[in-house]
Design an enzyme around this catalytic site. Structure first.
Site, short mmCIF file in Angstrom:
data_model
loop_
_atom_site.label_atom_id
_atom_site.label_comp_id
_atom_site.label_asym_id
_atom_site.label_seq_id
_atom_site.Cartn_x
_atom_site.Cartn_y
_atom_site.Cartn_z
N MET A 99 47.78 33.52 33.41
CA MET A 99 47.57 35.19 33.61
C MET A 99 48.67 35.83 33.92
SD MET A 99 44.23 35.10 33.49
CE MET A 99 44.18 37.05 33.92
N HIS A 121 37.32 37.07 23.39
CA HIS A 121 37.63 36.51 24.71
C HIS A 121 36.51 37.27 25.42
CE1 HIS A 121 40.21 35.07 27.82
NE2 HIS A 121 39.97 36.22 28.43
N GLY A 147 42.71 43.53 26.23
CA GLY A 147 41.53 44.36 26.44
C GLY A 147 41.80 45.82 26.08
N SER A 148 42.28 46.39 26.95
CA SER A 148 42.31 48.02 26.94
C SER A 148 43.22 48.50 25.73
CB SER A 148 42.94 48.63 28.35
OG SER A 148 43.68 47.65 28.78
N MET A 202 33.19 36.76 35.52
CA MET A 202 33.67 36.92 36.81
C MET A 202 32.30 36.77 37.55
SD MET A 202 36.08 39.96 36.42
CE MET A 202 37.41 40.27 35.08
N ASP A 208 47.05 36.77 29.10
CA ASP A 208 46.05 37.13 29.50
C ASP A 208 46.37 38.63 30.64
OD1 ASP A 208 43.47 38.41 29.72
OD2 ASP A 208 42.61 36.61 30.13
N GLY A 209 46.51 39.61 30.17
CA GLY A 209 46.57 40.77 31.04
C GLY A 209 47.74 41.73 30.74
N GLY A 210 47.27 42.97 30.59
CA GLY A 210 48.47 43.95 30.30
C GLY A 210 49.15 43.58 29.04
N MET A 247 36.15 32.78 35.30
CA MET A 247 36.92 33.17 36.67
C MET A 247 35.92 33.18 37.57
SD MET A 247 39.05 36.64 35.15
CE MET A 247 38.15 36.72 33.76
N SER A 283 39.76 41.20 24.20
CA SER A 283 38.75 41.01 25.41
C SER A 283 37.42 41.90 25.41
CB SER A 283 39.55 40.96 26.69
OG SER A 283 38.72 40.93 27.78
N ASP A 307 35.47 37.28 29.38
CA ASP A 307 35.68 37.29 30.94
C ASP A 307 34.67 37.16 31.82
OD1 ASP A 307 38.62 37.43 30.94
OD2 ASP A 307 38.40 39.57 29.90
N HIS A 347 36.48 32.71 29.26
CA HIS A 347 37.38 32.70 30.42
C HIS A 347 36.60 32.71 31.86
CE1 HIS A 347 40.98 34.85 32.75
NE2 HIS A 347 40.72 33.45 33.34
N GLY A 386 40.44 44.36 34.22
CA GLY A 386 41.15 45.07 32.86
C GLY A 386 42.16 46.20 33.37
N GLY A 387 43.20 46.63 32.67
CA GLY A 387 43.81 47.84 32.86
C GLY A 387 44.92 47.65 33.55
C1 DX5 Z 1 41.57 40.09 33.77
C2 DX5 Z 1 40.80 39.23 32.37
C3 DX5 Z 1 41.65 40.07 31.17
C4 DX5 Z 1 41.41 41.51 31.07
C5 DX5 Z 1 42.48 41.82 30.17
O1 DX5 Z 1 40.95 39.42 34.83
O2 DX5 Z 1 40.96 38.10 32.30
O3 DX5 Z 1 41.03 39.29 30.09
O4 DX5 Z 1 40.16 41.77 30.19
O5 DX5 Z 1 42.42 43.22 30.11
P1 DX5 Z 1 43.82 44.17 29.73
O6 DX5 Z 1 44.24 43.84 28.16
O7 DX5 Z 1 43.22 45.52 29.81
O8 DX5 Z 1 44.62 43.86 30.89
ZN ZN Z 2 40.58 36.92 30.34
#
Ligand code: DX5
Ligand code: ZN
Length: 257
Positions: A166, A61, A227-228, A65, A205-207, A97, A36, A63, A95, A173-174
């Site tokens: 999700m 990916h 992501g991270s 927002m 997606d997420g963590g 949002m 991401s 994101d 994605h 992220g993170g």
């Molecule tokens: C959160 C995003 C994710 C985010 C994931 O709203 O949709 O794609 O970038 O980041 P990590 O992998 O750091 O949780």
């Molecule tokens: Zn995402």
């Protein structure tokens, strides 16, 4: 790597209603890894895109927002244009949002998006927006927040190529992976297979890191946004390989719902 009690995919021990044919389908799914860009160094985004492509990742990916659907702003279609120009062969997985994804979906498809995923909690006509995404030549995807139950997505399954579960509250992220989402992805995979949609991308997606990816894969997810955990690595290729291997080894193992 976390240990699991059931290591033989042919001998599931959790409450499990899948047939052996289903299990064969589960075992055949491709594993897709999607870094991401939200976790990239925004000071050198095109370099970061090249790093993703060189890592062997399957797609990038993005994101998006809107500071309304989620309490954060990220970037818009110009970043998708930049990524597509930098690496035309790297598929873009967008994605959205956004409270109103309908008009922006078209902007991202024109920018080169291969897949556009919208939230089922968005305010627009969801079925019409998904059909429009397909009509305009991209893969439609649908995603659901942690509080939205799996069955809310079932009516849309025939309209999509991807369901994004999700595993954190969208917006940042993170964050920490929410283990409570594992039964949700298992249920979506199982219902998709019952509908004959055994090629559906079930994405998380997420963590996500190698350990949580393996847990999700065991519960039927085959596509992993990270992501991270990937961008912080010097060697992103090693991270992608490790995640892919961990997910492939675990895929379909704990499909109890
Ligand atoms: C959160 C995003 C994710 C985010 C994931 O709203 O949709 O794609 O970038 O980041 P990590 O992998 O750091 O949780
Ligand atoms: Zn995402």
């Amino acid at each position: 790597m976390q240990q699991r009690s059931n290591s033989d995919p042919q001998q599931p021990t959790t409450q499990n209603c899948v047939s052996r044919d289903d299990l064969r389908n589960y075992q055949r799914m491709d594993i897709n890894i999607l870094p991401s860009l939200l976790a990239a160094d925004f000071g050198c985004l095109s370099e970061e895109c090249r790093r993703v492509a060189a890592s062997g990742a399957d797609a990038l990916h993005l994101d998006i927002m809107d500071a309304h659907f989620v309490p954060n702003l990220s970037f818009g279609p110009d970043v998708a244009v930049m990524a597509h120009r930098t690496l035309p062969s790297l598929p873009l997985n967008v994605h959205l949002m956004m409270t109103h994804p309908q008009n922006y979906a078209t902007r991202f498809i024109e920018a080169g998006a291969a897949t556009v995923t919208i939230h089922l909690e968005a305010a627009d006509d969801i079925a019409a927006t998904l059909s429009d995404i397909r009509k305009r030549g991209a893969h439609p995807g649908i995603t659901l927040k942690p509080a939205t139950p799996a069955d809310a997505v079932f009516p849309y399954l025939p309209l999509v190529d991807e369901v994004l579960v999700m595993t954190v509250e969208p917006g940042y992220g993170g964050q920490l992976f929410m283990e409570a989402m594992l039964p949700k992805m298992a249920m979506i995979r199982r219902v998709a297979n019952q509908l004959g949609m055994d090629r559906l991308q079930v994405m998380v997606d997420g963590g996500i890191n190698a350990v949580t990816a393996a847990d999700c894969a065991a519960h039927g997810a085959n596509a992993f946004v990270a992501g991270s955990s990937l961008f912080r690595l010097k060697d992103m290729q090693a991270g992608v390989n490790e995640m892919r291997q961990a997910a492939a080894n675990a895929y379909g193992r704990d499909l109890g719902v």
